[in-house]
Write a protein that holds these residues in place. Structure first.
Motif, PDB file in Angstrom:
ATOM      1  N   ASN A 100     -32.125 104.185  13.886  1.00 18.93           N
ATOM      2  CA  ASN A 100     -30.678 104.362  13.761  1.00 18.93           C
ATOM      3  C   ASN A 100     -30.036 103.130  13.125  1.00 18.93           C
ATOM      4  OD1 ASN A 100     -30.424 102.439  15.789  1.00 18.93           O
ATOM      5  ND2 ASN A 100     -29.622 103.858  17.319  1.00 18.93           N
ATOM      6  N   ALA A 101     -28.705 103.148  13.020  1.00 19.60           N
ATOM      7  CA  ALA A 101     -27.974 102.071  12.341  1.00 19.60           C
ATOM      8  C   ALA A 101     -28.100 100.730  13.050  1.00 19.60           C
ATOM      9  CB  ALA A 101     -26.501 102.448  12.222  1.00 19.60           C
ATOM     10  N   HIS A 102     -28.397 100.741  14.351  1.00 22.12           N
ATOM     11  CA  HIS A 102     -28.520  99.506  15.118  1.00 22.12           C
ATOM     12  C   HIS A 102     -29.944  98.951  15.125  1.00 22.12           C
ATOM     13  CE1 HIS A 102     -24.468 100.193  16.449  1.00 22.12           C
ATOM     14  NE2 HIS A 102     -24.804 101.409  16.844  1.00 22.12           N
ATOM     15  N   GLY A 103     -30.868  99.647  14.462  1.00 18.16           N
ATOM     16  CA  GLY A 103     -32.247  99.184  14.396  1.00 18.16           C
ATOM     17  C   GLY A 103     -33.141  99.717  15.503  1.00 18.16           C
ATOM     18  N   MET A 104     -32.606 100.584  16.351  1.00 23.92           N
ATOM     19  CA  MET A 104     -33.392 101.153  17.446  1.00 23.92           C
ATOM     20  C   MET A 104     -34.238 102.321  16.923  1.00 23.92           C
ATOM     21  SD  MET A 104     -32.122 102.485  21.169  1.00 23.92           S
ATOM     22  CE  MET A 104     -31.326 103.971  20.617  1.00 23.92           C
ATOM     23  N   ILE A 105     -35.513 102.326  17.275  1.00 25.10           N
ATOM     24  CA  ILE A 105     -36.411 103.403  16.853  1.00 25.10           C
ATOM     25  C   ILE A 105     -36.152 104.605  17.754  1.00 25.10           C
ATOM     26  CG2 ILE A 105     -38.801 104.133  16.621  1.00 25.10           C
ATOM     27  CD1 ILE A 105     -39.482 101.185  16.042  1.00 25.10           C
ATOM     28  N   LEU A 106     -35.711 105.711  17.145  1.00 27.72           N
ATOM     29  CA  LEU A 106     -35.402 106.917  17.899  1.00 27.72           C
ATOM     30  C   LEU A 106     -36.654 107.746  18.170  1.00 27.72           C
ATOM     31  CD1 LEU A 106     -32.154 108.003  16.047  1.00 27.72           C
ATOM     32  CD2 LEU A 106     -32.367 106.630  18.122  1.00 27.72           C
ATOM     33  N   LYS A 107     -37.548 107.779  17.196  1.00 27.15           N
ATOM     34  CA  LYS A 107     -38.790 108.525  17.368  1.00 27.15           C
ATOM     35  C   LYS A 107     -39.821 107.967  16.402  1.00 27.15           C
ATOM     36  CE  LYS A 107     -40.428 113.039  18.372  1.00 27.15           C
ATOM     37  NZ  LYS A 107     -40.052 114.318  18.907  1.00 27.15           N
ATOM     38  N   ARG A 108     -41.078 107.937  16.849  1.00 22.31           N
ATOM     39  CA  ARG A 108     -42.174 107.437  16.028  1.00 22.31           C
ATOM     40  C   ARG A 108     -43.377 108.334  16.274  1.00 22.31           C
ATOM     41  NH1 ARG A 108     -43.129 101.443  16.601  1.00 22.31           N
ATOM     42  NH2 ARG A 108     -42.051 101.344  14.649  1.00 22.31           N
ATOM     43  N   GLY A 109     -44.182 108.525  15.218  1.00 21.40           N
ATOM     44  CA  GLY A 109     -45.353 109.362  15.407  1.00 21.40           C
ATOM     45  C   GLY A 109     -46.263 109.384  14.200  1.00 21.40           C
ATOM     46  N   HIS A 110     -47.357 110.140  14.348  1.00 24.26           N
ATOM     47  CA  HIS A 110     -48.361 110.249  13.292  1.00 24.26           C
ATOM     48  C   HIS A 110     -48.033 111.354  12.292  1.00 24.26           C
ATOM     49  CE1 HIS A 110     -51.094 107.406  15.185  1.00 24.26           C
ATOM     50  NE2 HIS A 110     -50.777 107.961  16.345  1.00 24.26           N
ATOM     51  N   GLU A 111     -47.208 112.322  12.693  1.00 23.70           N
ATOM     52  CA  GLU A 111     -46.870 113.440  11.812  1.00 23.70           C
ATOM     53  C   GLU A 111     -45.369 113.440  11.553  1.00 23.70           C
ATOM     54  OE1 GLU A 111     -48.451 117.195  12.926  1.00 23.70           O
ATOM     55  OE2 GLU A 111     -50.335 116.314  13.631  1.00 23.70           O
ATOM     56  N   LEU A 112     -45.018 113.555  10.287  1.00 29.03           N
ATOM     57  CA  LEU A 112     -43.614 113.496   9.891  1.00 29.03           C
ATOM     58  C   LEU A 112     -42.812 114.646  10.486  1.00 29.03           C
ATOM     59  CD1 LEU A 112     -41.429 112.101   8.231  1.00 29.03           C
ATOM     60  CD2 LEU A 112     -42.112 113.513   6.295  1.00 29.03           C
ATOM     61  N   GLN A 113     -43.379 115.845  10.522  1.00 24.78           N
ATOM     62  CA  GLN A 113     -42.652 117.006  11.059  1.00 24.78           C
ATOM     63  C   GLN A 113     -42.215 116.770  12.506  1.00 24.78           C
ATOM     64  OE1 GLN A 113     -41.573 119.473   9.401  1.00 24.78           O
ATOM     65  NE2 GLN A 113     -42.719 119.289   7.505  1.00 24.78           N
ATOM     66  N   GLN A 114     -43.084 116.177  13.306  1.00 25.33           N
ATOM     67  CA  GLN A 114     -42.746 115.894  14.701  1.00 25.33           C
ATOM     68  C   GLN A 114     -41.661 114.827  14.816  1.00 25.33           C
ATOM     69  OE1 GLN A 114     -43.783 117.547  17.390  1.00 25.33           O
ATOM     70  NE2 GLN A 114     -44.910 118.897  16.027  1.00 25.33           N
ATOM     71  N   VAL A 115     -41.733 113.829  13.964  1.00 27.51           N
ATOM     72  CA  VAL A 115     -40.745 112.745  13.998  1.00 27.51           C
ATOM     73  C   VAL A 115     -39.376 113.259  13.570  1.00 27.51           C
ATOM     74  CG1 VAL A 115     -40.127 110.525  12.960  1.00 27.51           C
ATOM     75  CG2 VAL A 115     -42.474 110.961  13.661  1.00 27.51           C
ATOM     76  N   LEU A 116     -39.338 114.161  12.601  1.00 27.30           N
ATOM     77  CA  LEU A 116     -38.065 114.679  12.102  1.00 27.30           C
ATOM     78  C   LEU A 116     -37.380 115.620  13.094  1.00 27.30           C
ATOM     79  CD1 LEU A 116     -38.925 115.288   8.346  1.00 27.30           C
ATOM     80  CD2 LEU A 116     -37.606 113.408   9.346  1.00 27.30           C
ATOM     81  N   LYS A 117     -38.079 116.030  14.139  1.00 30.58           N
ATOM     82  CA  LYS A 117     -37.467 116.896  15.148  1.00 30.58           C
ATOM     83  C   LYS A 117     -36.352 116.180  15.905  1.00 30.58           C
ATOM     84  CE  LYS A 117     -41.146 120.186  15.806  1.00 30.58           C
ATOM     85  NZ  LYS A 117     -42.040 120.840  16.754  1.00 30.58           N
ATOM     86  N   VAL A 118     -36.254 114.881  15.756  1.00 29.04           N
ATOM     87  CA  VAL A 118     -35.168 114.128  16.379  1.00 29.04           C
ATOM     88  C   VAL A 118     -33.817 114.601  15.830  1.00 29.04           C
ATOM     89  CG1 VAL A 118     -35.044 112.172  14.781  1.00 29.04           C
ATOM     90  CG2 VAL A 118     -34.528 111.822  17.169  1.00 29.04           C
ATOM     91  N   PHE A 119     -33.798 115.206  14.649  1.00 32.19           N
ATOM     92  CA  PHE A 119     -32.560 115.684  14.033  1.00 32.19           C
ATOM     93  C   PHE A 119     -32.225 117.127  14.400  1.00 32.19           C
ATOM     94  CE2 PHE A 119     -33.935 112.412  10.882  1.00 32.19           C
ATOM     95  CZ  PHE A 119     -32.927 111.507  11.166  1.00 32.19           C
TER      96      PHE A 119
END
Length: 128
Positions: A100-119
């Motif tokens: 996010n804008a403050h530098g906090m990692i909202l989600k991290r992972g090995h697959e992009l599709q899973q990481v994009l589920k944060v949206f």
């Protein structure tokens, strides 16, 4: 312009053997980039959010260490979110992350599709 090749004919001079590892290390490394399918997944979400009026602009940066897709509400501001691809972290937490804008990692992972589920928006119960 001539019809002559740019290299000398074979046998005209001594052949040089180059160690491939040495050659690769001597060249500047190529930047990390998003592949076509990765960009498709990111742009699919970006298009949905632009349609909802939440996002308006983006930027893509490719550096030696990572690739970054930055998402803006307005083009002159700090990015709201950054989707990052860092291959050095692939064996550990995963190469993909959303920050996010403050530098906090909202989600991290090995697959992009899973990481994009944060949206993905949470479904709400609607009573009729």
């Amino acid at each position: 312009m001539t019809d002559q090749p740019d290299f000398p004919p074979r046998g005209a001079g001594p052949d040089v053997v180059v160690d491939l590892r040495e050659y690769r290390n001597s060249k500047n490394p190529l930047p990390v980039t998003f592949h076509r399918r990765e960009l498709d997944a990111i742009l699919r979400i970006y298009g949905r959010m632009v349609g909802d009026g939440e996002w308006r602009d983006y930027a893509i940066d490719h550096t030696r260490d990572k690739a970054v897709f930055s998402i803006f509400k307005r083009s002159g501001e700090v990015p709201l979110y950054r989707v990052e691809k860092d291959p050095k972290l692939a064996a550990r937490q995963g190469a993909y992350s959303v920050v996010n804008a403050h530098g906090m990692i909202l989600k991290r992972g090995h697959e992009l599709q899973q990481v994009l589920k944060v949206f993905d928006k949470a479904l709400k119960l609607v009573e009729t």
